[in-house]
Design a protein around this motif. Structure first.
Motif, PDB file in Angstrom:
ATOM      1  N   GLU A 391     -75.765 -19.487 -21.840  1.00  0.00           N
ATOM      2  CA  GLU A 391     -74.525 -19.209 -21.113  1.00  0.00           C
ATOM      3  C   GLU A 391     -74.446 -17.740 -20.703  1.00  0.00           C
ATOM      4  O   GLU A 391     -73.908 -17.402 -19.649  1.00  0.00           O
ATOM      5  N   LEU A 412     -81.611 -25.707 -23.074  1.00  0.00           N
ATOM      6  CA  LEU A 412     -80.249 -26.178 -22.880  1.00  0.00           C
ATOM      7  C   LEU A 412     -79.766 -26.912 -24.128  1.00  0.00           C
ATOM      8  O   LEU A 412     -80.559 -27.455 -24.891  1.00  0.00           O
ATOM      9  N   SER A 414     -75.871 -29.054 -25.636  1.00  0.00           N
ATOM     10  CA  SER A 414     -74.593 -29.639 -25.193  1.00  0.00           C
ATOM     11  C   SER A 414     -73.584 -28.561 -24.816  1.00  0.00           C
ATOM     12  O   SER A 414     -72.642 -28.812 -24.060  1.00  0.00           O
ATOM     13  N   ASN A 416     -73.907 -26.217 -22.871  1.00  0.00           N
ATOM     14  CA  ASN A 416     -74.010 -25.837 -21.458  1.00  0.00           C
ATOM     15  C   ASN A 416     -73.363 -26.827 -20.500  1.00  0.00           C
ATOM     16  O   ASN A 416     -73.386 -26.617 -19.287  1.00  0.00           O
ATOM     17  N   PHE A 417     -72.768 -27.884 -21.027  1.00  0.00           N
ATOM     18  CA  PHE A 417     -72.284 -28.954 -20.155  1.00  0.00           C
ATOM     19  C   PHE A 417     -70.788 -29.237 -20.322  1.00  0.00           C
ATOM     20  O   PHE A 417     -70.367 -30.374 -20.286  1.00  0.00           O
ATOM     21  N   GLY A 418     -70.009 -28.176 -20.522  1.00  0.00           N
ATOM     22  CA  GLY A 418     -68.559 -28.378 -20.520  1.00  0.00           C
ATOM     23  C   GLY A 418     -67.736 -27.662 -21.557  1.00  0.00           C
ATOM     24  O   GLY A 418     -66.598 -27.278 -21.284  1.00  0.00           O
ATOM     25  N   SER A 427     -68.103 -25.783 -15.769  1.00  0.00           N
ATOM     26  CA  SER A 427     -69.144 -25.148 -16.565  1.00  0.00           C
ATOM     27  C   SER A 427     -69.915 -24.184 -15.670  1.00  0.00           C
ATOM     28  O   SER A 427     -69.861 -24.268 -14.430  1.00  0.00           O
ATOM     29  N   LEU A 429     -73.109 -24.108 -15.344  1.00  0.00           N
ATOM     30  CA  LEU A 429     -74.124 -24.888 -14.633  1.00  0.00           C
ATOM     31  C   LEU A 429     -73.528 -25.607 -13.430  1.00  0.00           C
ATOM     32  O   LEU A 429     -74.122 -25.641 -12.350  1.00  0.00           O
ATOM     33  N   ALA A 430     -72.339 -26.196 -13.613  1.00  0.00           N
ATOM     34  CA  ALA A 430     -71.694 -26.895 -12.492  1.00  0.00           C
ATOM     35  C   ALA A 430     -71.360 -25.917 -11.372  1.00  0.00           C
ATOM     36  O   ALA A 430     -71.464 -26.256 -10.183  1.00  0.00           O
ATOM     37  N   VAL A 440     -77.014 -31.206 -12.301  1.00  0.00           N
ATOM     38  CA  VAL A 440     -76.444 -30.928 -13.622  1.00  0.00           C
ATOM     39  C   VAL A 440     -76.632 -32.141 -14.529  1.00  0.00           C
ATOM     40  O   VAL A 440     -76.998 -32.023 -15.699  1.00  0.00           O
ATOM     41  N   LYS A 441     -76.398 -33.317 -13.967  1.00  0.00           N
ATOM     42  CA  LYS A 441     -76.580 -34.555 -14.735  1.00  0.00           C
ATOM     43  C   LYS A 441     -78.033 -34.714 -15.158  1.00  0.00           C
ATOM     44  O   LYS A 441     -78.330 -35.113 -16.301  1.00  0.00           O
ATOM     45  N   GLU A 444     -78.965 -32.570 -18.143  1.00  0.00           N
ATOM     46  CA  GLU A 444     -78.447 -33.016 -19.446  1.00  0.00           C
ATOM     47  C   GLU A 444     -79.522 -33.742 -20.248  1.00  0.00           C
ATOM     48  O   GLU A 444     -79.484 -33.767 -21.481  1.00  0.00           O
TER      49      GLU A 444
END
Length: 548
Positions: A391, A412, A414, A416-418, A427, A429-430, A440-441, A444
């Motif tokens: 991050e 990466l 979890s 990094n995804f919200g 996020s 990444l988003a 992004v998906k 994951e």
């Protein structure tokens, strides 16, 4: 300007009185006039400077970690007929432009942490306005969840900045007025140009406060509101966790200065306008239970590291204004970072302390996003840019990752995804892949560590120079960046970092960075005859009447 330190403790508070009655805390402003942060002004009418806000930020933080039993916080005044007159005008008038802007940014972050406590931590803030709340004083009330105004004929809310000082409310007031409280635009326009403010029933009818109460019933009304919040909020299990002093070792070596914390170190080369922050990854096995995490307490890696990084960032903002570029480095085991991440996220589902650690981490990463310095992440073979620490790289304006025979890897988790959203609600990444959300998906599912060249292909780093080009490419990038205009870079970075949806938070900081930053330099405010300069004098200010 003397060096500012941001750590304090309730035993050292000079301006805030914090008391407890079971699940209700009382935070009373009682600003001591003759104890400003620096000489040259008097803190009259419960006005505040950075020293007062450092205490407020500390109090909000400690309530969340050390007092889980508290479910309602009453913010009020210990002085008669005045709640808070806002930021001290003479302090602002005698401060450098950079200090004024960083002061407003810091106070904004404090008020956002207060709002987050209401929404995420089950600690509901009630502003009990037992006197005039003007400017930043009313902005503090706006950050609270509920506002009660004493209907005594003199207590009022006001934004006198525009009519009296030719500036704007600098702590999110205009945004909260129309976006949070949804005050009608025409009424907000009248209110924001009415120096004396609005009282009683009109303040309630205009949605400026939630309720008014006669003086005879004021304390009873406030207590009833606090009790209602307490009754509607579940109790937290387990004791509070003390936040001890960080005690960094500060050093000087020729033209370099710095500080070494346990997990964070910072070195500053003033001549080159360059700072380097190095963050160490965790040591040992991650806690497997809430009890194990509680036993670690403030020494738990995520909490200790984020508090250290937070302290280093505010130190950079206020005490090192000439530093233009910060190099972000990490050292350690990326697998350990990911293991600690997954443990914290699992515990945060049910444990209030784990959740507070996660929220602290989120606030620190936002502080990094909002720091007006260029940020370059430097990923080397010994780096651990994984999960939480990736991050840090995503917050940077660029990431250089070494490729070649001995290359850097990123990873990466979890995290990094919200769990650590930016001010825009997305996020990092988003935000990075705004045009390609499907990527992004896909990421994951990326469970392996990613080498520099693959990370470049995946869009996770900016450049991946090999062994031959690494040193020269990084050196040239640094030299080029510190040669550019700091004003232009601040504006450019503030625009580029927050792609995506607009939120109350992004509006507050965008308007601070643009309009207030600009107005603070205009002669109508700070010229020889500007309103901020002339405040308190018998003569009227003189304006350049041309609109721009």
């Amino acid at each position: 300007m003397p060096v500012v330190r941001f750590e304090t403790h309730p035993s050292r508070y000079q301006h805030i009185k914090l008391s407890f009655d079971g699940p209700v805390a009382r935070l009373a402003l009682d600003v001591v006039e003759d104890k400003p942060l620096r000489p040259g002004y008097v803190l009259k009418q419960n006005s505040y400077d950075l020293g007062v806000d450092i205490e407020l930020a500390d109090a909000v933080q400690r309530l969340r970690f050390e007092h889980p039993e508290v479910r309602a916080v009453v913010v009020t005044s210990a002085q008669p007929k005045i709640f808070c007159a806002g930021a001290n005008i003479y302090m602002l008038g005698s401060s450098t432009h950079a200090f004024k802007v960083n002061f407003c940014k810091y106070t904004n972050e404090t008020r956002l942490s207060l709002e987050e406590a209401c929404g995420e931590s089950g600690q509901h803030y009630i502003a009990a306005l037992n006197g005039v709340a003007a400017g930043g004083g009313y902005e503090l009330a706006l950050a609270c969840e509920h506002i009660v105004l004493c209907d005594d004929g003199s207590s009022a809310v006001s934004f006198p900045e525009t009519p009296l000082l030719a500036v704007l409310p600098g702590t999110g007031g205009l945004t909260r007025l129309v976006d949070k409280r949804k005050v009608r635009r025409d009424l907000a326009d009248v209110f924001s140009t009415l120096a004396e403010g609005v009282r009683g029933k009109r303040a309630r009818d205009w949605r400026l406060v939630d309720e008014v109460s006669p003086k005879s019933k004021f304390d009873e009304t406030v207590l009833a509101r606090a009790k209602a919040f307490v009754d509607a909020t579940p109790e937290k299990k387990g004791p509070g966790v003390a936040l001890p002093a960080l005690e960094p070792k500060r050093w000087e070596d020729g033209g370099r200065t710095g500080a070494d914390y346990r997990y964070v170190s910072i070195g500053i080369n003033k001549a080159e306008r360059l700072a380097e922050i190095t963050i160490l990854g965790p040591e040992g096995t991650p806690p497997a239970s809430a009890d194990a995490l509680r036993k670690l307490g403030a020494e738990a890696w995520h909490l200790r590291m984020s508090r250290e990084l937070d302290d280093a960032l505010v130190d950079l903002r206020f005490n090192q204004p000439e530093v233009g570029l910060v190099l972000l480095r990490t050292r350690g085991d990326g697998a350990a970072v990911r293991a600690w991440d997954e443990a914290l996220l699992s515990l945060a589902k049910d444990d209030w302390f784990a959740k507070e650690v996660l929220l602290q981490l989120k606030r620190t990463m936002k502080r990094l996003d909002l720091t007006a310095k260029s940020l370059f992440a430097i990923a080397e073979p010994e780096s651990c840019f994984a999960g939480t620490l990736f991050e840090v790289a995503l917050a940077a304006d660029r990431t250089y990752a070494k490729s070649g025979e001995t290359q850097a890897f990123v990873g990466l988790s979890s995290m990094n995804f919200g769990p650590l959203p930016m001010s825009n609600g997305l996020s990092r990444l988003a935000t990075r892949f705004l045009a390609e959300p499907a990527r992004v998906k896909e990421l994951e599912g990326e469970k392996e560590f990613i080498d520099a060249e693959d990370a470049l292909d995946k869009g996770l780093v900016t450049f991946a120079p090999d062994d031959i080009d690494w040193e020269d490419e990084v050196r040239i990038a640094i030299e080029e960046r510190v040669s550019l205009s700091p004003d232009a870079l601040t504006g450019m970075e503030a625009n580029l970092r927050f792609a995506g949806p607009e939120t109350v938070e992004t509006k507050i900081f965008a308007r601070l960075s643009a309009w207030q930053n600009w107005i603070f330099q205009r002669p109508n405010a700070v010229g020889d005859r500007g309103a901020l300069t002339m405040y308190g004098r018998p003569e009227r200010p003189e304006f350049d009447w041309r609109r721009t």
